[in-house]
Design an enzyme around this catalytic site. Sequence first.
Site, PDB file in Angstrom:
ATOM      1  N   ASP A 119      24.210   6.318  11.809  1.00  0.00           N
ATOM      2  CA  ASP A 119      25.514   5.830  11.350  1.00  0.00           C
ATOM      3  C   ASP A 119      26.640   6.758  11.799  1.00  0.00           C
ATOM      4  OD1 ASP A 119      25.077   3.381   9.431  1.00  0.00           O
ATOM      5  OD2 ASP A 119      23.444   4.781   9.090  1.00  0.00           O
TER       6      ASP A 119
ATOM      7  N   LYS B   6       0.822  -1.216   0.000  1.00  0.00           N
ATOM      8  CA  LYS B   6       0.000   0.000   0.000  1.00  0.00           C
ATOM      9  C   LYS B   6       0.853   1.262   0.000  1.00  0.00           C
ATOM     10  CE  LYS B   6      -3.245  -2.216   3.046  1.00  0.00           C
ATOM     11  NZ  LYS B   6      -3.632  -2.125   4.452  1.00  0.00           N
TER      12      LYS B   6
ATOM     13  N   ASP C  13      11.266  45.199   5.810  1.00  0.00           N
ATOM     14  CA  ASP C  13      12.112  45.665   4.709  1.00  0.00           C
ATOM     15  C   ASP C  13      12.432  44.505   3.758  1.00  0.00           C
ATOM     16  OD1 ASP C  13      13.919  44.414   6.299  1.00  0.00           O
ATOM     17  OD2 ASP C  13      15.271  46.112   6.553  1.00  0.00           O
TER      18      ASP C  13
ATOM     19  N   ILE D  12       9.565   7.158   8.496  1.00  0.00           N
ATOM     20  CA  ILE D  12       9.787   5.704   8.540  1.00  0.00           C
ATOM     21  C   ILE D  12       8.487   4.925   8.706  1.00  0.00           C
ATOM     22  CG2 ILE D  12      12.197   5.592   9.296  1.00  0.00           C
ATOM     23  CD1 ILE D  12      11.067   5.385  12.203  1.00  0.00           C
ATOM     24  N   HIS D  13       7.394   5.654   8.930  1.00  0.00           N
ATOM     25  CA  HIS D  13       6.108   4.958   9.146  1.00  0.00           C
ATOM     26  C   HIS D  13       5.020   5.753   8.426  1.00  0.00           C
ATOM     27  CE1 HIS D  13       2.560   3.406  11.257  1.00  0.00           C
ATOM     28  NE2 HIS D  13       3.313   2.356  11.602  1.00  0.00           N
TER      29      HIS D  13
END
Length: 294
Positions: free
Chosen positions: A158, A21, A275, A229-230
Amino acid sequence: MSKILRSLLFVPADSEKKLAKAGERGADALLLDLEDSVVPSRKSIGRAHCVKFLKQVQTKSEIWVRVNPLGSTYIEDDLAAIIPLSPAGIMLPKPDGPVDIETLGIRIERLEREHGLEIGKIKVLPVATETARAVLSLSLYPRTYLPRLLGLTWGAEDLATDLGALTNKDANGDFAFPYLMVRAQTLLAAKAAGVQAIDTLYDNFRDNDGLRMRATSAFAQGFTGMLAIHPAQVEIINTCFTPTEDQIRSAQAVIKAFDNQPGAGVVSVDGQMKDMPHLKQAQNILALYESTKP
Ligand code: COA
Ligand code: MG
């Protein structure tokens, strides 16, 4: 200019269930992942699913693939399988700096020629901070000609490993100072290079309020998108990276005040001095709004 990508949803490429999906989740881009979320023994399964997805799935989301790092044994097979199907882009993990984006560009171009594809159409998004060496190379991006570069994003997981850190968080659960510094450097490097600044993922994927706070402040600081991630994170991210009605109304008021006073370098709006920087900011907000309209 490339379309602004507000939400980029990672989908592990070896998971048929998550791929099923993925195209309906409303993400501006899908990042089919062949790297860290796919174990070595399943890399070829992941690759085959990517190929099938690129061939068969109709979706409004751009389809990107996160390949394995340039130095890995998988990269050649990854590119050989994916490039002929003309994905919107390739996400490159663990580059050492812009030189690796140049190398990737040459490899992509070779395959584009071999397969009769338009040269240069496939974009590249590096995860630009996954090693200490990469962080120190961020300032080279604005000075390197990288026509495929869509944006810069950053990663904290990482990098923590590369730094020998025990964690990338402080006692409150927020990013520790070195990671906040790297995040800011990514924003500066992206803006200096004239490309999209994309914030890293929010890993606590059940904490919608926390995500909303992070995404709102990222947008206010100049980031134009964020990794997800979800699927539940996608709508929140899309909303937080779209100018609000209030922001649009204020921007329109500033532009109108300048329009009403041709030749004025400074105007007053609701008792506040505005400005040139404010005018440009207002134009940016309206441009961003236009570019994120469905
Ligand atoms: N992409 C597409 N679909 C996803 C998804 C994702 N990243 N994460 C979850 N889903 C789907 C699930 O398959 C499930 O589908 P269903 O409604 O058909 O049953 C639904 O969303 C709800 O999932 P949920 O049960 O809440 O999550 P989970 O426990 O199955 O998965 C994670 C949690 C973190 C493992 C999962 O979200 C994930 O794999 N995220 C991506 C990780 C990744 O790519 N990491 C690499 C980059 S750091
Ligand atoms: Mg990683």
